[in-house]
Design a protein around this motif. Structure first.
Motif, PDB file in Angstrom:
ATOM      1  N   THR A 224       0.854  -1.405  -0.011  1.00  0.00           N
ATOM      2  CA  THR A 224      -0.024  -0.124  -0.057  1.00  0.00           C
ATOM      3  C   THR A 224       0.890   1.285  -0.036  1.00  0.00           C
TER       4      THR A 224
ATOM      5  N   GLU B 107      -0.248   5.534   0.054  1.00  0.00           N
ATOM      6  CA  GLU B 107      -1.067   6.608   0.050  1.00  0.00           C
ATOM      7  C   GLU B 107      -2.562   6.022  -0.400  1.00  0.00           C
ATOM      8  N   ASN B 108      -3.162   6.562  -1.430  1.00  0.00           N
ATOM      9  CA  ASN B 108      -4.524   6.082  -1.952  1.00  0.00           C
ATOM     10  C   ASN B 108      -4.474   4.759  -2.724  1.00  0.00           C
ATOM     11  N   LYS B 109      -3.258   4.193  -2.906  1.00  0.00           N
ATOM     12  CA  LYS B 109      -3.048   3.010  -3.980  1.00  0.00           C
ATOM     13  C   LYS B 109      -2.632   1.825  -3.143  1.00  0.00           C
TER      14      LYS B 109
ATOM     15  N   GLN C  74      -6.994   1.555  -6.877  1.00  0.00           N
ATOM     16  CA  GLN C  74      -7.385   2.695  -5.923  1.00  0.00           C
ATOM     17  C   GLN C  74      -7.735   2.048  -4.582  1.00  0.00           C
ATOM     18  N   ASN C  75      -7.135   2.690  -3.566  1.00  0.00           N
ATOM     19  CA  ASN C  75      -7.256   2.116  -2.141  1.00  0.00           C
ATOM     20  C   ASN C  75      -8.163   3.198  -1.503  1.00  0.00           C
ATOM     21  N   LEU C  76      -9.218   3.673  -1.413  1.00  0.00           N
ATOM     22  CA  LEU C  76     -10.129   4.599  -1.009  1.00  0.00           C
ATOM     23  C   LEU C  76     -10.468   3.975   0.315  1.00  0.00           C
TER      24      LEU C  76
ATOM     25  N   GLY D  64      -9.003   2.045   2.474  1.00  0.00           N
ATOM     26  CA  GLY D  64      -7.946   1.765   3.535  1.00  0.00           C
ATOM     27  C   GLY D  64      -7.654   0.651   3.787  1.00  0.00           C
TER      28      GLY D  64
ATOM     29  N   ASP E  16      -5.495   8.332 -12.155  1.00  0.00           N
ATOM     30  CA  ASP E  16      -6.139   7.406 -11.296  1.00  0.00           C
ATOM     31  C   ASP E  16      -7.422   6.927 -11.390  1.00  0.00           C
TER      32      ASP E  16
END
Length: 138
Positions: free
Chosen positions: A12, A14-16, A44-46, A48, A127
């Motif tokens: 992981t 940031e947001n990825k 994208q890992n929005l 978490g 993104d």
């Protein structure tokens, strides 16, 4: 239309995240992905998700179809157009047509490959085109 896949988060930032997912029938004969039965996808890992968690992520089918066209058909189309244009130019100049076809096809194919490299870099920076983690499974 979206397709849902599952995998395990291996990294992981940031947001990825990078997710290791098993291959599916669409990828069976491609061979581009690393490993025999797995591929690593940047998503994208929005929500978490953390390393080691099993997640579900969605891939837009339209993006996959466009990518397949760009990667597989665009270079062949460029080669054909270059050879056709080279043949026409050779005929109009009264020169050997085959030589102009080879040069024209080679030039257009090279331009298409350069375009693919730049397109790939642009897609990696956008993104909005990345798959999105939708839920944490466990």
């Amino acid at each position: 239309m979206r397709r849902e896949e599952t995998g395990i988060v291996i990294e992981t930032s940031e947001n990825k995240a990078k997710v290791k997912a098993s291959r599916h029938g669409d990828c069976e004969n491609c061979g581009v992905c690393p490993g025999d039965n797995a591929m690593v996808v940047e998503v994208q890992n929005l929500i978490g998700a953390k390393v080691g968690q099993r997640v579900a992520f969605e891939i837009q089918e339209a993006n996959m179809l466009w990518a397949a066209f760009v990667v597989y058909l665009l270079p062949l189309l460029a080669l054909f157009v270059g050879a056709l244009g080279g043949g026409i130019l050779g005929t109009n100049l009264g020169q050997p047509v085959l030589a102009f076809q080879i040069v024209g096809g080679s030039v257009f194919f090279t331009v298409a490959v350069i375009y693919l490299k730049r397109y790939d870099q642009a897609v990696k920076k956008n993104d909005k085109l990345l798959p999105v983690i939708t839920k944490i499974l466990c």
